[in-house]
Design an enzyme around this catalytic site. Structure first.
Site, PDB file in Angstrom:
ATOM      1  N   GLU A 155      61.574 -31.627  54.076  1.00 31.34           N
ATOM      2  CA  GLU A 155      62.996 -31.681  53.737  1.00 31.34           C
ATOM      3  C   GLU A 155      63.148 -31.967  52.234  1.00 31.34           C
ATOM      4  OE1 GLU A 155      67.075 -33.885  55.362  1.00 31.34           O
ATOM      5  OE2 GLU A 155      65.109 -34.636  55.949  1.00 31.34           O
ATOM      6  N   ARG A 197      48.421 -36.901  65.804  1.00 29.02           N
ATOM      7  CA  ARG A 197      48.626 -36.835  67.254  1.00 29.02           C
ATOM      8  C   ARG A 197      48.028 -35.571  67.862  1.00 29.02           C
ATOM      9  NH1 ARG A 197      53.452 -39.867  65.589  1.00 29.02           N
ATOM     10  NH2 ARG A 197      54.434 -37.883  65.058  1.00 29.02           N
TER      11      ARG A 197
END
Lengths: 160, 237
Positions: free
Chosen positions: B168, B131
């Site tokens: 994560e 993006r």
């Protein structure tokens, strides 16, 4: 339902056999680098990243598309992930059209349409958001390169 | 319209110095690199809330909300769609594709960045895949800078340098072409959204390893869980 116009392939390859070529084409063509054996042996990869490092040449490439499509009532520019995202938005902004990203599976959140297409080995899939394109919208599809046209064909089917 | 703030980073992200600098040639000492965003997502609700920075429930020293008094920001913020539970349950995904369907909102977003950076001597805009590829090139074109794509592994042909960063669970990597960015280039990093800042930190490190000065990181959206990915774990105002 949707009028789709395929964006022309890299201008240099197509235009050089014509008469008086646009003087910008040489610079654009020179800015594309060929990398042998990428992504696999035997493939001569046409790399547009050096073009992006030359602001005047990048601008020329975008301008050539904008000049072609401005005034044609284009409502949407659809860009194919990921290199179509580099060229499409600038064109969309210049002609006042919306930009629609066409993405690999599972990247777009929410409701999507999906279109699969054939690769040398196996298949792949392109997705578009439901509601991004409306019936009657005039669209242009943008990518950095067309080879077999498999991906672009899937894009056209998605929009149609 | 409020005048844009004078150009200086209000927020410092101090980058880990030891590992990244160890193998790099000597450059002038790095100062902190700031992050700016157009839209800051409120902590209390999932809807987008505009803020002038600080105040209310917001943590002090969060990324600078750029031009928060500008009339264009409201239109930009309202064009962003929130999708619950994507890509997994519990995540409220900030979807900029609806902004891209609104030519005025998209135009305004680019204009805000261009107005901020056009006189800052930026020579390179680096966009984070994918993006960042949507917002970075129009900015680069408008300010006359090079555009450098920062990509997932194995996408860029030819010689690359790469930087690993933590997720994560596990790690990921971004890559940049050797030679695309030169020492003393003044760089802007662009992405659609900053969350923890992990990806942007990796991008900044990549650019600094080749001797560029990263002037700022620019994002359309900032999430409240903006953390810091550097040794001291402190935000510097």
């Amino acid at each position: 339902m949707v009028a789709v116009d395929e964006a022309p392939p890299p201008a240099a390859a197509k235009e050089k056999d014509r008469g008086a070529a646009d003087p910008r084409l040489q610079g654009i063509s020179d800015a594309i680098r060929v990398v042998p054996h990428f992504p696999k042996p035997g493939i001569m990869f046409n790399d547009i990243t050096p073009l992006l490092l030359r602001p005047a040449v990048f601008k020329d490439a975008v301008d050539m598309f904008v000049e072609r499509y401005r005034g044609m009532g284009i409502a949407a520019v659809a860009g194919i992930e990921a290199r179509g995202f580099i060229f499409g938005p600038a064109i969309a902004l210049a002609i006042g059209a919306k930009f629609i990203p066409l993405r690999k599976p599972k990247k777009l959140p929410g409701d999507v349409f999906s279109e699969s297409y054939v690769l040398e080995y196996g298949t792949d899939c392109l997705e578009m958001h439901v509601g991004a394109i409306e019936p009657g919208d005039r669209a242009v599809v943008v990518d950095d390169l067309v080879a077999t046209g498999g991906t672009l064909s899937a894009a056209i089917r998605l929009l149609g | 319209m409020l005048p844009l703030l004078p150009f200086q980073p209000r927020l410092g992200l101090r980058l880990p110095s030891a590992a990244a600098a160890a193998s790099a040639p000597p450059f002038p000492p790095r100062g902190p690199t700031g992050v700016v965003s157009v839209v800051v997502v409120g902590r209390a609700r999932s809807s987008v809330r505009l803020t002038g920075g600080g105040g209310g429930g917001r943590r002090r020293g969060s990324a600078l909300a750029m031009a928060s008094g500008d009339a264009r920001v409201a239109g930009i913020a309202s064009s962003i769609r929130v999708i619950p539970d994507f890509p997994k349950p519990g995540i409220m995904f900030q979807d900029i594709t609806t902004l891209l369907l609104d030519p005025k909102a998209f135009r305004d977003t680019i204009d805000l960045f261009v107005e901020r950076y056009k006189d800052q001597g930026i020579t390179v805009v680096a966009g984070v895949e994918a993006r960042g590829f949507i917002f970075g090139p129009p900015i680069a074109l408008a300010i006359g800078a090079k555009f450098v794509p920062l990509r997932k592994p194995k996408k860029l042909p030819g010689e690359v340098i790469s930087e690993e960063y933590s997720l994560e669970y596990g790690t990921d990597k971004i890559e940049m072409h050797v030679g695309a960015v030169e020492a003393n280039d003044r760089a802007l990093v662009v992405d659609d959204l900053i969350a923890t800042g992990g990806t942007l930190c990796a991008a900044v490190k990549l650019l600094e390893r080749v001797g560029a000065k990263v002037v700022e990181c620019a994002c359309v959206i900032e999430l409240p869980e903006l953390k810091v990915c550097f040794a001291s774990n402190k935000l510097i105002n």
